[in-house]
Design a protein around this motif. Structure first.
Motif, PDB file in Angstrom:
ATOM      1  N   HIS A   1      -4.128   6.663  -3.371  1.00 33.37           N
ATOM      2  CA  HIS A   1      -3.800   5.409  -2.693  1.00 33.37           C
ATOM      3  C   HIS A   1      -3.575   4.358  -3.763  1.00 33.37           C
ATOM      4  O   HIS A   1      -4.455   4.069  -4.578  1.00 33.37           O
ATOM      5  CB  HIS A   1      -4.943   4.997  -1.763  1.00 33.37           C
ATOM      6  CG  HIS A   1      -4.773   3.636  -1.173  1.00 33.37           C
ATOM      7  ND1 HIS A   1      -5.843   2.815  -0.864  1.00 33.37           N
ATOM      8  CD2 HIS A   1      -3.654   2.931  -0.823  1.00 33.37           C
ATOM      9  CE1 HIS A   1      -5.399   1.683  -0.361  1.00 33.37           C
ATOM     10  NE2 HIS A   1      -4.081   1.720  -0.323  1.00 33.37           N
TER      11      HIS A   1
ATOM     12  N   ASN B   1      -2.730   0.445  -4.342  1.00 36.52           N
ATOM     13  CA  ASN B   1      -2.749  -0.863  -3.682  1.00 36.52           C
ATOM     14  C   ASN B   1      -2.319  -1.919  -4.702  1.00 36.52           C
ATOM     15  O   ASN B   1      -3.025  -2.182  -5.675  1.00 36.52           O
ATOM     16  CB  ASN B   1      -4.152  -1.147  -3.148  1.00 36.52           C
ATOM     17  CG  ASN B   1      -4.262  -2.509  -2.455  1.00 36.52           C
ATOM     18  OD1 ASN B   1      -5.357  -3.002  -2.247  1.00 36.52           O
ATOM     19  ND2 ASN B   1      -3.141  -3.121  -2.074  1.00 36.52           N
TER      20      ASN B   1
ATOM     21  N   LEU C   1      -6.361   8.961   5.782  1.00 32.74           N
ATOM     22  CA  LEU C   1      -5.629   7.994   4.971  1.00 32.74           C
ATOM     23  C   LEU C   1      -6.046   6.580   5.347  1.00 32.74           C
ATOM     24  O   LEU C   1      -6.405   6.315   6.495  1.00 32.74           O
ATOM     25  CB  LEU C   1      -4.125   8.161   5.176  1.00 32.74           C
ATOM     26  CG  LEU C   1      -3.515   9.502   4.774  1.00 32.74           C
ATOM     27  CD1 LEU C   1      -2.008   9.485   5.011  1.00 32.74           C
ATOM     28  CD2 LEU C   1      -3.816   9.832   3.321  1.00 32.74           C
TER      29      LEU C   1
ATOM     30  N   HIS D   1       0.859  -1.188   0.000  1.00 31.76           N
ATOM     31  CA  HIS D   1       0.000   0.000   0.000  1.00 31.76           C
ATOM     32  C   HIS D   1       0.897   1.239   0.000  1.00 31.76           C
ATOM     33  O   HIS D   1       1.770   1.382   0.847  1.00 31.76           O
ATOM     34  CB  HIS D   1      -0.906   0.016   1.233  1.00 31.76           C
ATOM     35  CG  HIS D   1      -1.915  -1.092   1.256  1.00 31.76           C
ATOM     36  ND1 HIS D   1      -3.190  -0.960   0.757  1.00 31.76           N
ATOM     37  CD2 HIS D   1      -1.824  -2.376   1.710  1.00 31.76           C
ATOM     38  CE1 HIS D   1      -3.847  -2.092   0.905  1.00 31.76           C
ATOM     39  NE2 HIS D   1      -3.036  -2.969   1.496  1.00 31.76           N
ATOM     40  N   LEU D   2       0.660   2.098  -0.980  1.00 32.13           N
ATOM     41  CA  LEU D   2       1.460   3.306  -1.132  1.00 32.13           C
ATOM     42  C   LEU D   2       0.524   4.499  -1.235  1.00 32.13           C
ATOM     43  O   LEU D   2      -0.451   4.477  -1.991  1.00 32.13           O
ATOM     44  CB  LEU D   2       2.319   3.202  -2.400  1.00 32.13           C
ATOM     45  CG  LEU D   2       3.178   4.404  -2.782  1.00 32.13           C
ATOM     46  CD1 LEU D   2       4.333   4.571  -1.807  1.00 32.13           C
ATOM     47  CD2 LEU D   2       3.725   4.232  -4.204  1.00 32.13           C
ATOM     48  N   VAL D   3       0.793   5.548  -0.463  1.00 33.92           N
ATOM     49  CA  VAL D   3       0.072   6.821  -0.588  1.00 33.92           C
ATOM     50  C   VAL D   3       1.002   7.829  -1.222  1.00 33.92           C
ATOM     51  O   VAL D   3       2.134   8.034  -0.755  1.00 33.92           O
ATOM     52  CB  VAL D   3      -0.434   7.323   0.777  1.00 33.92           C
ATOM     53  CG1 VAL D   3      -0.886   8.776   0.678  1.00 33.92           C
ATOM     54  CG2 VAL D   3      -1.599   6.464   1.252  1.00 33.92           C
TER      55      VAL D   3
ATOM     56  N   LYS E   1       4.475   6.249   2.665  1.00 29.02           N
ATOM     57  CA  LYS E   1       3.863   7.545   2.358  1.00 29.02           C
ATOM     58  C   LYS E   1       4.904   8.366   1.610  1.00 29.02           C
ATOM     59  O   LYS E   1       5.993   8.612   2.130  1.00 29.02           O
ATOM     60  CB  LYS E   1       3.421   8.262   3.629  1.00 29.02           C
ATOM     61  CG  LYS E   1       2.324   7.532   4.393  1.00 29.02           C
ATOM     62  CD  LYS E   1       1.961   8.269   5.678  1.00 29.02           C
ATOM     63  CE  LYS E   1       0.920   7.497   6.474  1.00 29.02           C
ATOM     64  NZ  LYS E   1       0.608   8.164   7.782  1.00 29.02           N
TER      65      LYS E   1
ATOM     66  N   ASN F   1      -2.856   0.720   7.463  1.00 31.45           N
ATOM     67  CA  ASN F   1      -1.882  -0.273   6.970  1.00 31.45           C
ATOM     68  C   ASN F   1      -1.119   0.203   5.739  1.00 31.45           C
ATOM     69  O   ASN F   1      -0.856  -0.567   4.807  1.00 31.45           O
ATOM     70  CB  ASN F   1      -2.578  -1.610   6.657  1.00 31.45           C
ATOM     71  CG  ASN F   1      -3.333  -2.160   7.844  1.00 31.45           C
ATOM     72  OD1 ASN F   1      -2.852  -2.081   8.975  1.00 31.45           O
ATOM     73  ND2 ASN F   1      -4.519  -2.689   7.594  1.00 31.45           N
ATOM     74  N   ILE F   2      -0.755   1.475   5.724  1.00 27.42           N
ATOM     75  CA  ILE F   2       0.026   2.020   4.616  1.00 27.42           C
ATOM     76  C   ILE F   2       1.492   1.631   4.802  1.00 27.42           C
ATOM     77  O   ILE F   2       2.071   1.808   5.880  1.00 27.42           O
ATOM     78  CB  ILE F   2      -0.107   3.551   4.539  1.00 27.42           C
ATOM     79  CG1 ILE F   2      -1.564   3.936   4.271  1.00 27.42           C
ATOM     80  CG2 ILE F   2       0.804   4.132   3.465  1.00 27.42           C
ATOM     81  CD1 ILE F   2      -2.118   3.401   2.970  1.00 27.42           C
ATOM     82  N   ASP F   3       2.116   1.090   3.778  1.00 30.63           N
ATOM     83  CA  ASP F   3       3.524   0.713   3.849  1.00 30.63           C
ATOM     84  C   ASP F   3       4.445   1.910   3.637  1.00 30.63           C
ATOM     85  O   ASP F   3       5.480   2.024   4.297  1.00 30.63           O
ATOM     86  CB  ASP F   3       3.839  -0.355   2.783  1.00 30.63           C
ATOM     87  CG  ASP F   3       3.060  -1.636   3.005  1.00 30.63           C
ATOM     88  OD1 ASP F   3       3.231  -2.244   4.070  1.00 30.63           O
ATOM     89  OD2 ASP F   3       2.274  -2.008   2.113  1.00 30.63           O
TER      90      ASP F   3
END
Length: 584
Positions: A510, A512, A529, A497-499, A536, A532-534
């Motif tokens: 986002h 995924n 947001l 997961h990348l924001v 940012k 569980n974001i890996d």
């Protein structure tokens, strides 16, 4: 005596066969010379007169002119009391600039509007040349569906480009080209020019506007494209039918590769326009026509031909006839086939029948062989192993000598697919393709045959530089394109997961990555947001585009401060590695 006579006949036959098969002798250096000398059917050559010399044609009224022969598409000028309207801009900024010089000899009034009849590049990509004052540009008008169709194009733009090279022969030398069926040729200087999308859209089936003192009805006439619209000037009785009609059999399917066109809808649009009783018809390809009776007859004949293809295709479809067989069986009635607007210089009946089949039943004909077919190269390799290279080449030569060109092509192509380095097969295939091109009345078919020769000899550049379009593309579209670059063999076992926060455009997304695919969602301002974001990531849209174009690595961008990473930099680098960075 008999033996001697037989020997003479055999000897003479071998000489004739040898001469025939050596008709197009060439070396690698002289291949271009061979292609320049390939004759074309007289009937295709005569079509060139329709647009041979660039010219401005004035209609009987004082409000309309059309530029024919400058590019593949026409550009039409409408003059109102207070300004000008340009309808379609060709595919070429250079051609459009030349046309503007001619239009300026007609009137010095300001250009108040540019109209795109539909989304094809030969109608839109010259627009920038008609914008004389960027600080006060004219309105750009198009149907509401146009922008959506344009935004789909980058998803398969490399395939579109390659298909265009083959259909229009854009990498053939001028001497090898006769014409493009609907125009002299497709000019390529506008291919990578960014789109200028409409700022005014026409909604629904009909909308009326007064532009520069001209009352114009914009009529939705889907046919060649779903967004296509015609312009009707009721006072002047002038009708602009876009690409629903031109002086050749229509492209009900484009061999460059398109989704099936709704043939029934196309015929309905023609009948809708016939009811207007126009006195002047100005198409976006080929020359204008005048006279109510002539125009009505033309609409009826054109619509009937298209309707005939549709109805007969369904007739054979319901009889469970294979599409390839139906395409050979269905012929236009003689009174339609010989009509000057239905000669097959662009589209063909055969391709159109298969397109109707595809529209109604998709790719599967019902033959179980098609359920899990062998890939072409594997099939060819097995055929060569079964029959033998020498036998296939010998039979292909014999078929060529007998004029059975399609069979000759299919036989020799087994060898070239299995072993592209087989020089004897390559030369034979070249001769067959050249012979097919010399007999093909459709410019699209001719170009495909001759361009295939160049492709066989690795003489084509089929890579389209994506940078000009990508650099001006909205971030949502850039990220959407990444979905088609996922290397599933690497990414299918990893979920990430990348924001992404793009500060210059104030947009947050986002990304995924899971199950070998990428999901992209925009995060509205003020929205929390996802959990569980890996990673940012904070950067600019320009920097991200450099990462996508492989101009910069994620690690290097972080080291030099153009990317801020909350999380592991190595994970960012890992994330980017799951995407195909080669854009061709």
């Amino acid at each position: 005596m008999l033996d001697k006579n037989v020997a003479v006949v055999v000897s003479a036959t071998l000489v004739i066969l040898s001469v025939f098969l050596c008709k197009y002798q060439w070396t690698e250096e002289s291949l271009d010379d061979v292609l320049r000398r390939v004759p074309a059917p007289d009937i295709l050559q005569r079509q060139t007169a329709e647009f041979q010399h660039p010219e401005i044609i004035q209609q009987v009224t004082n409000e309309s002119w059309v530029a024919v022969g400058f590019a593949l598409g026409n550009s039409i000028l409408l003059e109102g009391p207070t300004g000008l309207i340009v309808v379609d801009t060709t595919e070429s900024p250079a051609a459009a600039a030349e046309i503007l010089q001619h239009f300026r000899k007609i009137s010095s009034k300001p250009i108040k509007a540019i109209v795109y009849t539909h989304n094809h590049v030969d109608h839109c990509k010259g627009a920038e040349s008609f914008i004389e004052n960027p600080d006060n540009p004219p309105d750009i008008i198009g149907h509401e569906l146009l922008a959506k169709l344009v935004q789909r194009q980058p998803s398969f733009f490399q395939k579109q480009y390659r298909g265009g090279v083959f259909q229009f022969g854009t990498q053939l030398e001028d001497e090898a080209l006769v014409n493009a069926g609907i125009g002299p040729r497709l000019r390529t200087d506008g291919i990578t020019v960014p789109w200028i999308l409409p700022n005014k859209v026409i909604k629904g089936e009909k909308q009326e506007m007064n532009i520069s003192g001209l009352q114009i009805q914009f009529i939705h006439i889907p046919g060649e494209t779903p967004d296509q619209m015609g312009l009707w000037l009721p006072k002047q009785k002038i009708l602009l039918p876009a690409d629903d009609i031109y002086r050749t059999f229509p492209n009900l399917y484009a061999v460059r590769g398109t989704t099936p066109r709704d043939v029934q809808t196309w015929a309905n649009s023609l009948r809708k326009m016939a009811a207007l009783q126009a006195e002047y018809l100005i198409p976006s390809h080929t020359r204008p026509i005048a006279g109510v009776r002539q125009i009505n007859e033309l609409f009826n004949v054109y619509a009937d031909a298209i309707q005939f293809i549709h109805d007969q295709s369904l007739r054979y479809l319901n009889r469970d006839v294979h599409p390839d067989q139906a395409a050979k069986m269905i012929k236009l009635p003689e009174q339609l086939a010989r009509h000057p607007f239905l000669l097959q210089f662009y589209g063909t009946v055969e391709w159109s029948v298969k397109a109707v089949y595809s529209q109604y039943q998709g790719w599967f004909s019902g033959d179980p062989v098609e359920l899990h077919p062998l890939p072409p190269k594997e099939k060819a390799t097995r055929m060569v192993s079964l029959v033998g290279t020498s036998k296939l080449i010998a039979e292909s030569k014999q078929a060529l000598y007998q004029g059975d060109l399609q069979w000759a092509l299919e036989l020799v192509s087994f060898v070239t697919k299995a072993d592209p380095s087989n020089n004897d097969a390559l030369k034979l295939r070249t001769n067959v393709l050249v012979e097919l091109a010399s007999k093909e009345t459709s410019a699209n078919g001719r170009h495909n045959y001759l361009t295939s020769v160049l492709n066989d000899h690795k003489r084509l550049d089929l890579h389209l530089n994506p940078v000009p379009q990508l650099t001006v593309m909205p971030m949502r579209q850039v990220l959407h394109l990444m979905k088609f670059r996922v290397k599933t063999e690497a990414a299918k076992v990893k979920e990430m997961h990348l924001v992404c926060n793009f500060t210059d455009v104030e947009e947050v997304f986002h990304l995924n990555l899971r199950n070998g695919l990428l999901l992209v969602n925009e995060i509205p301002k003020g929205t929390p947001l996802p959990p569980n974001i890996d990673i940012k990531l904070t950067t600019t849209s320009d920097t991200w585009k450099e990462l996508v174009l492989n101009k910069k690595s994620g690690l290097r961008a972080w080291m030099f401060g153009s990317v801020e990473v909350d999380g592991s930099v190595w994970e960012l680098s890992n994330f980017m590695s799951y995407f195909d960075r080669r854009l061709s």
